[in-house]
Enzyme design. Structure first.
Site, short mmCIF file in Angstrom:
data_model
loop_
_atom_site.label_atom_id
_atom_site.label_comp_id
_atom_site.label_asym_id
_atom_site.label_seq_id
_atom_site.Cartn_x
_atom_site.Cartn_y
_atom_site.Cartn_z
CE LYS A 1 -1.57 -2.69 4.65
NZ LYS A 1 -0.70 -3.77 5.09
CE LYS B 1 0.89 -2.52 -7.83
NZ LYS B 1 1.74 -2.28 -6.68
CE LYS C 1 -4.95 -11.19 -2.60
NZ LYS C 1 -5.83 -10.77 -1.55
#
Ligand code: TRP
Length: 326
Positions: free
Chosen positions: A110, A192, A195
């Site tokens: 992140k 994977k 969204k």
């Protein structure tokens, strides 16, 4: 056993989230005391829109109930409404070595992805997560595989606290899903399902039947024409077979037999039907819940109060042990 898990408020759930996590939570509710919350405080560690977060929280609650969480059984609430989570987080901060946080994979990922916003919350994220579970003395934590490291830290903090201040917490176990529940993108079966990819690559739980049909029929397949499971040679068909098998409760071998000699198009048509039928009750429930705002608010209020009762008790014990009560 007491089960605790958190869900970030990202309203758009897809079948990857469902098959990879939520589906396993449903049966856990039957025999355990389950605490499921919306992790809104965790969501603040990456850029977000303050005007939209309340809506995402509500939509997420609705989505989870529509998918089968039972508010009569599980304790369902919003993390920021039970302040003991952050209070315990602070106390844990004082016993957590920074080095352990800096080596967390999610922190590293992140902080690379959000270079402009490497805030202290991003580093402290796993400590809050440990407090989330230990404030309820959770014993089992059903999560995706990517959360394993965070659960390890949780265990190490529980142990450290116990050693320093006396036996207080059990070390929670992670309940990680069996193989086969990792659902890949429909457009790029090597990645994977996510969204943040193009919408076609992802089937959302509340997609219309037309959208599902379109997405399945345009899903990437592989060369050849046999419907057989082979992850390396046929990642596209293998992913579709996995979805088929998980939603239809049929072993992959049996599906391969059923479709022997049939075309990709026939297989996809049948798969689209299975997905549409499986998701139909979810869609119906979601529609109904969206019109019952007061009911949803009541669920969260009741959840908050049930959660608080347990959390306050733990907090009292912790403060006593740490010498904070005069
Ligand atoms: N970090 C978890 C995730 O992204 C969400 C979460 C927050 C959580 N607190 C938790 C999961 C406590 C389990 C227990 O999936």
């Amino acid at each position: 056993m007491r089960i605790v898990s958190g869900i970030q408020p990202t309203s758009q759930l897809h079948i990857g989230n469902y098959l990879g996590a939520i589906k396993q939570w449903i049966p856990l509710q039957e025999k355990n005391e389950c605490v499921f919350f919306i992790a809104d405080l965790h969501a603040l560690t990456v850029p977000y829109d303050p005007k939209k977060i309340q809506n995402s929280i509500k939509e997420t609650v609705v989505a989870y109930i529509a998918a089968g969480l039972n508010p009569e059984k599980a304790i369902i609430f919003v993390q920021s409404q039970v302040k003991e989570h952050t209070e315990l987080c602070w106390l844990f901060n004082t016993i957590c070595p920074i080095g352990e946080l800096q080596r967390m994979t999610q922190y590293k990922d992140k902080s690379k992805k959000f270079k402009e916003n490497i805030n202290a919350g991003l580093l402290d994220y796993p400590v809050l997560q440990a407090a989330d579970v230990l404030i309820y003395k959770g014993e089992g934590v059903p999560v995706g595989k990517d959360q394993e490291q965070h659960i390890e830290l949780m265990r190490s903090l529980a142990k450290k606290f116990n050693q320093k201040f006396g036996q207080t917490f059990k070390e929670p176990a992670s309940l990680i899903l069996k193989e086969g529940s990792k659902i890949m993108s429909l457009q790029d079966p090597k990645r994977k399902m996510s969204k943040s990819d193009e919408p076609k690559s992802c089937i959302f739980l509340f997609d219309s039947p037309e959208d599902i049909q379109k997405k399945v029929s345009s899903a990437q397949t592989d060369s050849g024409k046999d419907i057989i499971y082979n992850i390396t040679k046929k990642p596209g068909i293998s992913n579709l077979l996995t979805i088929y098998s998980l939603l239809n409760n049929k072993p992959i071998k049996k599906i391969e037999e059923d479709f022997k000699g049939k075309s990709y198009a026939e297989f996809k048509k049948s798969l689209a039907e299975i997905i549409i039928n499986y998701l139909e009750p979810f869609r119906r429930k979601q529609k109904e819940l969206l019109t019952r705002e007061v009911y949803v608010q009541e669920i969260l209020k009741k959840g908050q109060s049930r959660a608080q009762t347990i959390a306050q008790e733990t907090m009292k014990e912790v403060k006593d042990k740490m010498g904070l009560t005069g």
